[in-house]
Design an enzyme around this catalytic site. Structure first.
Site, mmCIF file in Angstrom:
data_model
loop_
_atom_site.group_PDB
_atom_site.id
_atom_site.type_symbol
_atom_site.label_atom_id
_atom_site.label_comp_id
_atom_site.label_asym_id
_atom_site.label_seq_id
_atom_site.Cartn_x
_atom_site.Cartn_y
_atom_site.Cartn_z
ATOM 1 N N CYS A 184 -4.570 -5.806 -27.807
ATOM 2 C CA CYS A 184 -4.230 -5.827 -26.384
ATOM 3 C C CYS A 184 -2.850 -6.419 -26.144
ATOM 4 O O CYS A 184 -2.452 -6.626 -25.005
ATOM 5 C CB CYS A 184 -5.295 -6.560 -25.591
ATOM 6 S SG CYS A 184 -5.601 -8.233 -26.194
ATOM 7 N N ARG A 242 -7.156 -9.893 -17.780
ATOM 8 C CA ARG A 242 -6.564 -11.247 -17.790
ATOM 9 C C ARG A 242 -7.118 -12.007 -16.581
ATOM 10 O O ARG A 242 -6.517 -12.024 -15.509
ATOM 11 C CB ARG A 242 -5.043 -11.169 -17.707
ATOM 12 C CG ARG A 242 -4.370 -10.649 -18.966
ATOM 13 C CD ARG A 242 -2.842 -10.772 -18.851
ATOM 14 N NE ARG A 242 -2.194 -10.668 -20.133
ATOM 15 C CZ ARG A 242 -1.600 -9.553 -20.586
ATOM 16 N NH1 ARG A 242 -1.583 -8.466 -19.863
ATOM 17 N NH2 ARG A 242 -1.027 -9.548 -21.768
ATOM 18 N N ARG A 280 8.179 -16.497 -27.030
ATOM 19 C CA ARG A 280 8.150 -15.143 -26.465
ATOM 20 C C ARG A 280 8.938 -15.026 -25.162
ATOM 21 O O ARG A 280 9.215 -13.926 -24.688
ATOM 22 C CB ARG A 280 6.703 -14.672 -26.266
ATOM 23 C CG ARG A 280 5.908 -15.487 -25.284
ATOM 24 C CD ARG A 280 4.424 -15.188 -25.361
ATOM 25 N NE ARG A 280 3.969 -14.230 -24.356
ATOM 26 C CZ ARG A 280 2.691 -13.928 -24.145
ATOM 27 N NH1 ARG A 280 1.739 -14.451 -24.888
ATOM 28 N NH2 ARG A 280 2.356 -13.069 -23.215
ATOM 29 N N HIS A 305 0.831 -1.213 0.000
ATOM 30 C CA HIS A 305 0.000 0.000 0.000
ATOM 31 C C HIS A 305 0.859 1.254 0.000
ATOM 32 O O HIS A 305 0.531 2.240 -0.623
ATOM 33 C CB HIS A 305 -0.933 0.001 1.221
ATOM 34 C CG HIS A 305 -2.323 -0.395 0.858
ATOM 35 N ND1 HIS A 305 -3.138 -1.105 1.684
ATOM 36 C CD2 HIS A 305 -3.042 -0.172 -0.273
ATOM 37 C CE1 HIS A 305 -4.292 -1.315 1.092
ATOM 38 N NE2 HIS A 305 -4.254 -0.758 -0.102
ATOM 39 N N ASN A 352 1.382 -10.360 -28.575
ATOM 40 C CA ASN A 352 2.422 -11.099 -27.846
ATOM 41 C C ASN A 352 2.493 -12.528 -28.371
ATOM 42 O O ASN A 352 3.569 -13.067 -28.617
ATOM 43 C CB ASN A 352 2.132 -11.123 -26.339
ATOM 44 C CG ASN A 352 1.896 -9.736 -25.782
ATOM 45 O OD1 ASN A 352 2.297 -8.753 -26.392
ATOM 46 N ND2 ASN A 352 1.238 -9.642 -24.651
ATOM 47 N N ASP A 353 1.324 -13.132 -28.554
ATOM 48 C CA ASP A 353 1.308 -14.489 -29.097
ATOM 49 C C ASP A 353 1.367 -14.487 -30.618
ATOM 50 O O ASP A 353 2.019 -15.341 -31.217
ATOM 51 C CB ASP A 353 0.061 -15.233 -28.618
ATOM 52 C CG ASP A 353 0.259 -15.787 -27.214
ATOM 53 O OD1 ASP A 353 1.343 -16.333 -26.953
ATOM 54 O OD2 ASP A 353 -0.649 -15.638 -26.386
ATOM 55 N N ARG A 389 -11.618 -11.186 -20.673
ATOM 56 C CA ARG A 389 -11.137 -12.341 -21.436
ATOM 57 C C ARG A 389 -11.288 -13.589 -20.572
ATOM 58 O O ARG A 389 -10.856 -13.598 -19.424
ATOM 59 C CB ARG A 389 -9.665 -12.159 -21.799
ATOM 60 C CG ARG A 389 -9.113 -13.417 -22.457
ATOM 61 C CD ARG A 389 -7.696 -13.232 -22.898
ATOM 62 N NE ARG A 389 -6.756 -13.398 -21.798
ATOM 63 C CZ ARG A 389 -5.443 -13.307 -21.950
ATOM 64 N NH1 ARG A 389 -4.928 -13.019 -23.145
ATOM 65 N NH2 ARG A 389 -4.637 -13.462 -20.934
ATOM 66 N N GLU A 401 -4.721 -14.096 -32.100
ATOM 67 C CA GLU A 401 -3.337 -14.262 -31.653
ATOM 68 C C GLU A 401 -2.706 -15.508 -32.267
ATOM 69 O O GLU A 401 -1.567 -15.846 -31.973
ATOM 70 C CB GLU A 401 -3.250 -14.266 -30.122
ATOM 71 C CG GLU A 401 -4.201 -15.207 -29.426
ATOM 72 C CD GLU A 401 -4.208 -15.042 -27.904
ATOM 73 O OE1 GLU A 401 -3.265 -14.475 -27.346
ATOM 74 O OE2 GLU A 401 -5.173 -15.513 -27.278
HETATM 75 C C1 PEP Z 1 -1.292 -11.500 -26.377
HETATM 76 O O1 PEP Z 1 -1.012 -12.671 -26.659
HETATM 77 O O2 PEP Z 1 -0.923 -10.528 -27.054
HETATM 78 C C2 PEP Z 1 -2.103 -11.193 -25.190
HETATM 79 C C3 PEP Z 1 -2.503 -9.966 -24.933
HETATM 80 O O3 PEP Z 1 -2.381 -12.233 -24.344
HETATM 81 P P1 PEP Z 1 -1.339 -12.760 -23.236
HETATM 82 O O4 PEP Z 1 -0.173 -11.816 -23.210
HETATM 83 O O5 PEP Z 1 -2.093 -12.776 -21.952
HETATM 84 O O6 PEP Z 1 -1.004 -14.111 -23.773
HETATM 85 MG MG MG Z 2 -2.007 -14.283 -25.685
#
Ligand code: PEP
Ligand code: MG
Length: 586
Positions: free
Chosen positions: A514, A307, A477, A200, A466-467, A344, A443
């Site tokens: 995202c 998430r 990754r 905190h 990201n994926d 999600r 993704e």
């Molecule tokens: C992604 O894959 O871009 C994503 C936002 O999901 P995560 O990073 O939770 O796999």
């Molecule tokens: Mg992902």
């Protein structure tokens, strides 16, 4: 050269000032007892102390509300709730009543017990709540007649401050209520020996804008009162007795940061519009209700990615429908009725493990049993979550999003289970938003390739770069050696993004992103040029992104976006965009 102390960067910014060391309050050690027959009197002494602590907290709460410090007010509200807690107060009363403990020993022991239980949890946020429990039990102890230094922190700091120099507090730990009372006009920053980023104290420091370093270890306590120190809250670094040169460098950094902050502040609460009037949505990626509250304060317009798997992690069992419902509802309430909140469904697997599911170890977890693949296989688990999201949709603008969709069949199965959950709620007469939007994450390259077909059926897409990057470039990754491949600016990735946006717009559907790419300054002009509608990013990236957007001319960016699709690699794209978009440099 100055002596350097390294800790955890808890709150960004630079502070220069004189050290004030806070010595720890003495806490009664060991258990002491009252004589037989004195239990009732001791119990009333304890209850009176709890009542006095309550009035003090109520007063602090009112004071924070009156001065518009809502974040701090929330902490005192939480402390007031702890004063009603059975495990803390009830257990202390039981120790006095049943075991003849003295009141101080009783509250100290039950406080330590609850704090130790919290401290043993995996969840960092809950772990940090141990400090709040200790804070409350110390307050009760002070009210039991150890009240002399109740305001030790603010008093010590203020006394040590000369008219033009701020104090830098050094302490073993700062209680959340001490931190809430810090006055940024006299306290330049603080450094604690223990603590984490989600304590905190760290949260308040960020909300008030006081540079802070936590977890700096014992060295932080070997400073002497009055020594000149620099706190570099971005690097998590303390410089003790700096040279003139270092001082000058940090003074310049301080001025620069103040200028940037003032500039960014103008964008809080403003719509996200480009220089030529094109509006997009700038929303946040979150993993908890606490994140939702912070994101709202940091200027996000809503949530582009909740998430939810983080609600499942760090605990031995699965969260119930009720727990999930509360979390989704509270996340929506943090933003208000109209703000979009994209929930999600859980994305377990890959790098996120879940002990309660006892999943088998796999050779290629990122290509394995993961996310929607598990959910479709375990409809019981999935339906609990779907019901929770639907019920929460009665309280805000919730949308539901399925991760890791590869085929139309998976999407249709997920949609059918959503329909079943709706039907159950209808027959139970439970309210939900009948028109809740349902979309998918793009993704997996397979889904990107089929975006035209998906676009006819879904309400929206959100691109998870990201994926998408790891699957397009065949580059794990998590592998730091593959940095040159794990780059969303590679044209094959940009081409997929382009294809997805075009397919969605053809069917009048909106497209968000995202993945981390959405908050990356160099990518924003390209994405704007490609027509992305919603950018979801870490909350701290929202105001800088809104500021950048306000300088960009969208009309000019379509040709830039078209040009990069035809380049050799990410490096070529990067240097081209840097050259063509001077607005990237403030
Ligand atoms: C992604 O894959 O871009 C994503 C936002 O999901 P995560 O990073 O939770 O796999
Ligand atoms: Mg992902």
């Amino acid at each position: 050269m100055a002596t350097e102390i390294k800790g955890i960067a808890a709150s960004e910014g630079y502070a220069i000032g004189r050290a004030v060391i806070l010595r720890e309050e003495a806490v009664p050690q060991g258990v002491t007892y009252v004589e037989a027959g004195e239990e009732a009197a001791e119990l009333s002494r304890f209850d009176a102390a709890v009542a006095a602590a309550r009035s003090e907290l109520e007063e602090l709460h009112a004071r924070m509300i009156a001065s518009g410090r809502e974040k701090e007010a929330e902490i005192f509200e939480a402390h007031l709730m702890l004063l009603e807690d059975e495990e803390l107060i009830g257990a202390a009363q039981e120790r006095i009543r049943g075991q003849r403990y003295k009141a101080e020993a009783a509250i100290n022991e039950s406080g330590e017990e609850v704090a130790a239980m919290l401290a043993s949890l995996d969840d960092e946020y809950l772990r940090e709540r141990a400090a709040d429990v200790r804070d409350v039990s110390r307050r009760v102890i002070r009210k039991l007649g150890h009240d002399t230094d109740a305001d030790a922190v603010p008093a010590a700091a203020t006394a040590a401050t000369s008219s033009n120099e701020k104090s830098i507090l050094f302490a073993f730990d700062l209680t959340p209520s001490d931190t809430a009372q810090l006055d940024p006009s006299v306290i330049g920053g603080f450094v604690t020996a223990v603590g984490g980023r989600t304590s905190h104290s760290a949260i308040i420091a960020r909300s008030v804008g006081i540079p802070a370093i936590v977890g700096a270890g014992d060295k932080a306590l070997r400073i002497e009162d009055g020594q000149l120190v620099i706190v570099d809250g971005a690097a998590g670094l303390v410089l003790v007795d700096p040279e003139d040169e270092e001082l000058a460098r940090y003074q310049a950094l301080q001025e620069q940061a103040a200028g940037q902050r003032a500039l960014l502040e103008q964008f809080r609460g403003q719509p996200s519009v480009s220089a030529d009037g094109h509006q997009v949505e700038l929303v946040a990626n979150i993993g908890s209700v606490q994140d939702a509250r912070q994101a709202q304060q940091q200027g996000a317009e809503g949530v582009g990615l909740f998430r939810t798997e983080f609600l499942y992690m760090g605990r031995p069992d699965l969260p119930t429908e009720e727990e999930q419902f509360t979390a989704y509802k509270e996340a929506a309430e943090a933003f208000g009725q109209a703000a979009p909140i994209v929930i999600r469904t859980m994305d377990i697997g890959g790098d996120k493990e879940l002990p309660s599911l006892q999943l088998e170890k796999e050779d290629n977890p990122f290509l394995g049993y993961r996310a929607i693949r598990i959910c479709l296989d375990r409809p019981d688990l999935f339906k609990t979550q779907l019901r929770a999201v639907l019920r929460a949709s009665a309280y805000g603008n919730l949308k539901i999003m399925f991760p890791m969709i590869a085929t139309l069949g998976e999407w249709r199965q997920a949609k059918a289970l959503l329909e079943q959950a709706k039907q159950e709620l209808r027959s139970e007469h439970v309210a939900f938003n009948e028109r809740i939007e349902a979309g998918i994450m793009i993704e997996i390259p397979a889904a990107a390739q089929m975006a035209d077909r998906f676009a006819r059926e879904v309400d929206f897409f959100s691109i998870g770069t990201n994926d998408l990057v790891q699957y397009t470039m065949a580059a794990d990754r998590m592998n730091p050696k593959l940095g040159y491949l794990s780059d969303p600016l590679h044209p094959p990735v940009l081409r997929l993004i382009h294809q997805v946006i075009r397919a969605a717009h053809k069917e009048n559907k909106w497209v968000g992103m995202c993945g981390e790419m959405a908050g990356t300054p160099i990518a924003i002009p390209i994405l704007l040029g490609l027509g992305l509608d919603e950018f979801s990013m870490s909350a701290s990236a929202v105001l800088p992104a809104r500021a950048l957007l306000s300088r960009l001319d969208r009309a000019k960016l379509s040709s830039l976006a078209e040009a990069v699709l035809d380049m050799d690699d990410a490096e070529a794209v990067r240097s081209y965009v840097e050259r063509q978009v001077p607005e990237l440099r403030v």
